[in-house]
Design a protein around this motif. Sequence first.
Motif: not given
Lengths: 631, 647
Positions: A527-531, A579-589, A595-605
């Motif tokens: 997946g790629q988010k930026p347009e 745009v709101e974006y949060a991504a985090v990588s972790e290594f455990k066990d 995990k990441r979350k991407y929110a695009l909030n508008t039709f027009f910039v």
Amino acid sequence: MRRLAALALFALTAASAWAGSPPPWVKAAIPATMPEWTKKASAVVLLDETQLIVAGAGEIATRHRRVVRVQTNAGRDHAYASVYFDNDTKLKYLRGWSIDAKGNEYEVKERDAVETAAASEGELFSDARAKVLRIPGGDPGTTFAYEYERRERPYLLQSMWYFQEDIPVLQAKLQLQLPPNWTFDARWANFKPVESANAAWDLRDIPAIEYERGMPSYSTLAGRMGLVFIPAANDIGGSAQRSWNDLAGWYGKLAATRLAPTPEIQAKVKELKSIRALARFAQKDVRYVAIEIGIGGYQPHAAGDVFRNRYGDCKDKATLLKTMLQEIGIDSHYVLVNTTRGAVDPQLPMLASFNHVILAIAAPEKTHATIDHAKLGKLVLFDPTSTTTPFGYLPSYLQDSRGLLVTKEGGELIALAPHAPDANQLRRKATFALDEKGTLTGQVEEVRTGRIASEMRFELQGMNGTDRLRYIESIIGNHLPNSSPSAIAIENLDDAETDLVIKYAITAKNYAKSVADMLLVRPRVLGQKPEAIVDLSERKFGYVTEGPSLQTDDVEIAVARSFAVDELPPPVALSTPTVEYAAVSEFKDGVLRYKRKYALNTFFVPLEKLPEMNKVFTRILADERASAVFK
Amino acid sequence: MLQRLSAAAAVALFFAAVNVHAGYPKTQEFRLPTAEEKAMTGVDSAPGAHAAILDWVRIDDDTASYSSEYKRIKVFSEEGKKYGDIELTYMPGFPTYGRISHIDARTIRPDGTIVPFEGKIYEKVVVKVGRQALKAKTFSLPDVQPGSIIEYRFTRHWSDAMLFNTTWSVQHEIPLVRAKLALKPYDSRGEYASFFTFLGLPPGKKPVMVEKRFELDLENVAPYVEEAYAPPEQLLKAYVNFYYTSSRLGAAEFWKAEPKNISKRIEDFLGKAGDAKAAAQKLAGADPHATAKNIYAHVQTFRNYSFELEKTEQEMKKESIASARSVNDVLKKSAGTSEEINRAFVAIARAAGLKADAIRVAPRDTFFFSDKLADGEQMSGEIAVVSIGESLLFLDPGTPHAPFGTLAWEKTNVPGIRVSKGTDPVWVMTPQSAPETSVTKRAADLRIDGETLTGKVVVTYTGQNALSRRLRVLADDDAERTKDFEDEAKRWFADGATVKLASLTGAKTFDEPLVATYDVTLPNLVSAAGSRTVVPISVFATNGRNPFAPTTRTHPIYFPYPNTEEDEVRLTVPETLKVSAVPPPSNLNAGSLGYSSEATSDANSVTLKRKMFVNVMLIDAKNYNPLRNFYSAVLTADQKPLVLVNK
């Protein structure tokens, strides 16, 4: 580049053409030298002149003259004169001339034109036709000109003047002749209003609206003027559609006679009962077939005919649904809309603003497509034509736009608000294992809702089974070039009321990159988010996005025990109005989680926010490329 | 299409036609669905098909200028409902006088109930030029739903003064379950002969003559599938073509006779070439090769009508453009069509004492030559060949800016008829170009500037790679040409790349490489792996996609011409960083395809050399998986990064 071999066919079109000198108005329009500001343009409109002559009975004669100078090879596209007409519109004459760069002069006449059906996609039949005249010449330096006269008796006494184009216009003139005691309204969009002198306008040096990637529609940007002709009190009823209310009233009356239920419709309503079931019936069981003849371009077919045939166009579908809803006591209202965002300008109450019809249904439930109307209460906007957009949603091309609500009292322009990002989701969950050879294997599930589901359904439904699988394999291949997807399953493809779910398994060899003593693993996987990263160097306009959405990735990669984590990509948290974006990588066990979350909030910039958008998209791209390091 | 000459025969056929029109034959009668048809939800040969043609019965009768057609289509999906919209085209005007009549149609609902078509049939003008029009009868069937069966039939008539070739396109976008096709050929009593050819029919199937008509029954014809890198569609889509010729020659005899016809036409054109002698004297070189090149360079300067934008009759008159009747006409105007310029080259070369011949070839851009098809139009291209000692020098003077010794790709590896003065014409095969003659060499000299790479890129094209680009921008002006090259280069890099064309040379010549030099800024390439900096140094492959990502394949894979890609990327490492690891070398050998890459580093720079070649034209679909794996491996190798760490 087309070869001369095609010439034989085209020679037919010009077989009877004969050379004649262009009339004086053509030569008068050619300046001694082209203005400096037009030098880079592929072509320049030297003159675009329209005369509108309105007769007392409401007949309008349109005389149009146009002179265009070609400046580059790309400007050759302007060597055509296209005139539209139909059964109610008479083309009185059409002729064209050119003077090529060597001074050769040419003349062509209406008999040299190619006539074609002007039906748009999905139209089975329309009486709209076009005559297209190819004017000889074409090398840079050629000047083309043509003129025509068209006579029509329009359904409404309105006319739109489109004077700004994608090439510069040196002079655009409009002259209006009205019968005695008639008046007019002139309304402007995207242009500073210009006072008329004796019902004539003469505009000079109009800049081009040049193409930019992701730019708003030309309707939003290009200057145009709407004219409403107001008859004298004793002429043809003395009425005119000057306001949105007038326009809605006219449409309401036009469609009112088409709403009579038949026994067959009543029987079907008894069977289906609910609003949602009726909406789905109109959307899915009534095939889109457009047959538009004369007023039929605006007036729906009778509900009974649409029901019997099980086909119709947008206004037919809306009419049948409106009729059926009446039978269960639910009010609904036509909403005239345009599928191009921005085409409906509040300043221009013109019929030409619209190309589509949907319904506003008085339904109590709160949905993404619900509006609160001061008098009518809650209304759910519903498009019976879009078979992939379920009840409670509005197709994305209609969001962040305007529509004309047609009510019993008349009507008004309403806002069609964009849906919230969480109405349009892509949730991807993936569970993988990474073996010692760097091969990634695992399962992926993608859940799509709202616009994102609708657009994917539209793509997939148009394909046969083999092509669907290949399409999905190609998308996966873009992110995992050395992968072999398998067990691809598409769930709920034809049920727009439910989430679209796509599941597949992946084996991707050499996913982990072995470099020296390191193993690089990209946690993002898919997946790629930026347009787009927009080139801002000469940018004039804002950017139109794909629309609000909320997208999440939840990836787990169980890493072979022989590898120990050395470094992880840093977490990313970005928040802007766009745009709101949060991504985090972790290594455990032994498991690498991303995990990441991407929110695009508008039709027009807007233009001023584009540097910020580029910056955020660049940051997100960097996160998408980032690798975890194992040793 | 041939015009009939016998009025008496036409009158007799009119009465025959009247009898035929009385009604549809039994095979074209509507019928109720079988239980099996009602239960059908798809066909095995085409999973996920939107609809299937259950029956297609077509009867063509050229003795009566009449055809009747019946189709029965089962709809499986929402998308398949579109097959309820029918459009039947015809040409009503002189000389065809076509018409469509006797349209019947109905919908059979999934429950078996019938909805007859009682709606309106619309008549629309598809396109009209003067008095010539292509019209269509169009209508939509009622209540078409997934599970419905639609049936319709119609008759088509045309002027009995006209005789047309007939094509049965038996492969559609949806599967065909059953077809019964028949054609009764016109009997001209010896004036014309009828033949048929076919392609892609199931094994053992072909039209057979039964009681004076050709008949063909088919079952389970799979739909046509479009795929990237496939041979031309005309070569893949199954069809049967019936044609009439004024001779009684079959295809084999036709292709025995046709070379002499071609030879005569060419030699007649070359015959009046008195002006070639003067040109030859001026163009003589030190040796035959130099002479040939001088002549080639001379005719390359001619105006080539075949590669200009289409012109109207008026424009042609004003510019005195007309078909040349001889080489002298071409030389006088220094202008001609592609084949006329080719012949001008041959004539001058012969006048210069070279052994030069014209070769009429069958280009392979839209079709591959078939000797089963007695159609001389297949040989629509022309090249020249010069014998120098024992070697043959193949040349394409009729293609603008074709490098000396390079044929436009569609004329390579195709059959041709070599026309030599004084001897019989002979069939030859034109040579295939070698991968090392068509090279795209990309050299980048970059430095890291934060998260961005900046620097210069020089791209050198030779052979077919140069020619195809020269032709692509042939009609462009400077601004358009610049945009075209910049757009191509941008597609190699990640979004946001700034690519400015600094210079372009060799776009208007044939004897130099085509060289494009760019200033580039490449963001969105460098990434972090914790404290390390990761650079995908194979920068030209940044946007690389596997063109063979799908796991299945229907058609053979077709590469228009062999070619080579060579990249050299030099990256200067900033003083604050040092090389931690360079990508390991890769060497992939798939026989006719190959790939190698190797990175080396010194104190302050890293250089990657990458090469990939394709030396094949057609690959059978059964070898698709190895091909797919090769491209996957290439992309994997290209993605192996350079790792830098802080000093």
